[in-house]
Design an enzyme around this catalytic site. Structure first.
Site, PDB file in Angstrom:
ATOM      1  N   ASP A  64      17.221   8.195 142.347  1.00  0.00           N
ATOM      2  CA  ASP A  64      17.204   8.092 140.892  1.00  0.00           C
ATOM      3  C   ASP A  64      15.789   8.470 140.443  1.00  0.00           C
ATOM      4  OD1 ASP A  64      16.801   7.275 138.298  1.00  0.00           O
ATOM      5  OD2 ASP A  64      17.607   5.263 138.566  1.00  0.00           O
ATOM      6  N   GLN A 111      12.467   8.118 136.279  1.00  0.00           N
ATOM      7  CA  GLN A 111      11.080   7.779 135.925  1.00  0.00           C
ATOM      8  C   GLN A 111      10.050   8.506 136.791  1.00  0.00           C
ATOM      9  OE1 GLN A 111      10.351   6.069 133.278  1.00  0.00           O
ATOM     10  NE2 GLN A 111      12.272   5.050 132.807  1.00  0.00           N
TER      11      GLN A 111
HETATM   12  N1  PMP Z   1      17.217   4.925 136.061  1.00  0.00           N
HETATM   13  C1  PMP Z   1      16.017   4.523 135.626  1.00  0.00           C
HETATM   14  C2  PMP Z   1      14.978   4.127 136.624  1.00  0.00           C
HETATM   15  C3  PMP Z   1      15.756   4.498 134.264  1.00  0.00           C
HETATM   16  O1  PMP Z   1      14.560   4.079 133.817  1.00  0.00           O
HETATM   17  C4  PMP Z   1      16.759   4.879 133.343  1.00  0.00           C
HETATM   18  C5  PMP Z   1      16.543   4.848 131.841  1.00  0.00           C
HETATM   19  N2  PMP Z   1      15.884   3.733 131.349  1.00  0.00           N
HETATM   20  C6  PMP Z   1      17.987   5.302 133.856  1.00  0.00           C
HETATM   21  C7  PMP Z   1      18.176   5.309 135.208  1.00  0.00           C
HETATM   22  C8  PMP Z   1      19.111   5.718 132.964  1.00  0.00           C
HETATM   23  O2  PMP Z   1      18.789   6.899 132.294  1.00  0.00           O
HETATM   24  P1  PMP Z   1      19.721   7.442 131.117  1.00  0.00           P
HETATM   25  O3  PMP Z   1      19.907   6.314 130.162  1.00  0.00           O
HETATM   26  O4  PMP Z   1      18.936   8.573 130.552  1.00  0.00           O
HETATM   27  O5  PMP Z   1      21.001   7.887 131.736  1.00  0.00           O
END
Ligand code: PMP
Length: 404
Positions: free
Chosen positions: A199, A202
């Site tokens: 993921d 960030q």
């Molecule tokens: N993973 C992490 C580590 C995040 O910080 C975020 C968003 N805060 C997400 C996933 C989800 O991203 P999105 O809402 O753009 O799909």
């Protein structure tokens, strides 16, 4: 030369005021502001090119298709994928992870099989696996961390069993700022014959990411966190993996031939892109990637590192300050509490001073449980933030503290 004033001029919103005070935007972990180049691209494409992509014989459709596919190539280059067939456009990190969880679990997992995640995952890398767990009886195993917010890599190794099918791991924690040693952790998984999803929501906006160097099997990120538009994101997958996996959604674009007896699926990456894609958004995302590339990801990382070091030092000097996340390798995210001031009170009062921070559990409730708290105040930095803004934040926190 990192010309911060010139950079800030590209972001009109940064010069607005809130409550009569200059905006200090420190909520980049939630979403980033957009430079003119990105917003202009959206207007330009709607005004002069707009037409549905693929299969169109007419001029506009072909031009829109060329822009859309050129954006895929820009993404490929940006994360250094081997082929643009490995770049699947999605709505964002959340959809990328759901796509993979669904497709991977459907085709390659059965009851009792295991997925390893970490204690610092965002809900979007927990709940999709729990949905599959409920459907298929999959078991989640969790990598613990120490009090500095670093994953325990020895414990990680012990979690592997002959039922481990996938590791799904956050690159940079959106709460602690911890930069996990994913390259080494991927190597450990591969030694067990297990693929890894990273993921990168960030990480991609703040450091140079090379998916081949990491040897990640899958990698997800969102456009809106890297100065691009909302509603568009990416799932990278090694071609040999994506080839093996079944489609996520059915519809137009993802098929080769449809009859009521049998449907065959399109080639990569279209197999995973059912329906009209956000082709306006992908062009704008490519503009955002061009924008950060022109500044240089190494320069952005160095600037944000300096800001983080400065902010950590400055905030730690405040009486009653508790900072959550002190990993040796930390990116520009600072979560904190001061004395027994509730995070919501702190956030609300900082807001009145023009300072935008985020408060709450940050979609990481299992991590809050591990930390023994309900939530934090979080300041997160972007390429346009300055030391002066950190001074405003620190003075604001001190002012709020005095009120309590
Ligand atoms: N993973 C992490 C580590 C995040 O910080 C975020 C968003 N805060 C997400 C996933 C989800 O991203 P999105 O809402 O753009 O799909």
């Amino acid at each position: 030369m990192y010309d911060i004033q010139k950079i800030r001029e590209d972001f009109p919103i940064l010069s607005r005021e809130v409550y009569g005070r200059p905006l200090v935007y420190l909520d980049n972990g939630a979403t980033t502001q957009k430079p003119r180049q990105v917003v202009q691209s959206i207007t330009d494409e709607y005004y002069s090119v707009n037409s549905n992509v693929h299969r169109g014989v007419h001029f506009l459709s072909q031009q829109a298709t060329e822009l859309h596919e050129a954006s895929r190539e820009t993404v490929r280059r940006f994360i250094h994928a081997r082929s643009s067939n490995e770049i699947v456009f999605t709505r964002g990190t959340t959809e990328s992870i759901n796509l993979l969880a669904s497709s991977f679990a459907d085709s390659r997992m059965k009851e009792g099989d295991e997925v390893i995640v970490s204690v610092m995952e965002h809900h979007s890398n927990i709940v999709p696996w729990q949905l599959q767990a409920a459907r298929k009886g999959i078991v989640l195993k969790v990598i613990p961390m120490n009090d500095r917010g670093e994953l325990l890599t020895d414990e990680y190794e012990k979690l592997f069993s002959d039922r481990t099918r996938l590791v799904s791991l956050v690159h940079v924690s959106n709460v602690l700022g911890t930069v996990n040693p994913v390259k080494e952790m991927i190597a450990v998984a591969h030694a067990h014959g297990v693929p890894v999803l990273i993921d990168g929501a960030q990480s991609v906006p703040h450091m140079k990411v090379d998916v081949q160097d990491l040897d990640a099997d899958f990698f997800a990120f969102s456009g809106h966190k890297i100065y691009g538009p909302t509603g568009v994101g990416v799932l990278y997958g090694k071609e040999e993996w994506l080839d093996k996996l079944p489609p996520y959604q059915g519809g137009g674009e993802m098929i080769q031939n449809v009859s009521f007896e049998k449907t065959t699926f399109n080639e990569l990456p279209f197999k995973f892109e059912a329906g009209t894609p956000d082709y306006i958004g992908t062009t704008a995302l490519a503009k955002a990637l061009d924008y950060v590339s022109a500044i240089g990801m190494e320069n952005i990382a160095a600037h944000e590192h300096e800001l983080t070091q400065y902010a950590m030092q400055r905030l730690k000097a405040i009486e009653g300050m508790r900072i959550f996340g002190e990993a040796g390798n930390k990116s520009g995210v600072i979560s904190f509490l001061v004395g027994n001031i509730h995070h919501l009170d702190m956030g609300t009062l900082l807001d009145r001073l023009g300072i935008a921070v985020r408060t709450g559990h940050h979609c990481a409730q299992p991590l809050m449980l591990r930390l023994g708290i309900e939530g934090t105040v979080r300041a997160s930095f972007g390429l346009y933030n300055t030391k002066e803004e950190i001074e405003v934040l620190a003075a604001g926190i001190e002012r709020v503290s005095r009120m309590f």
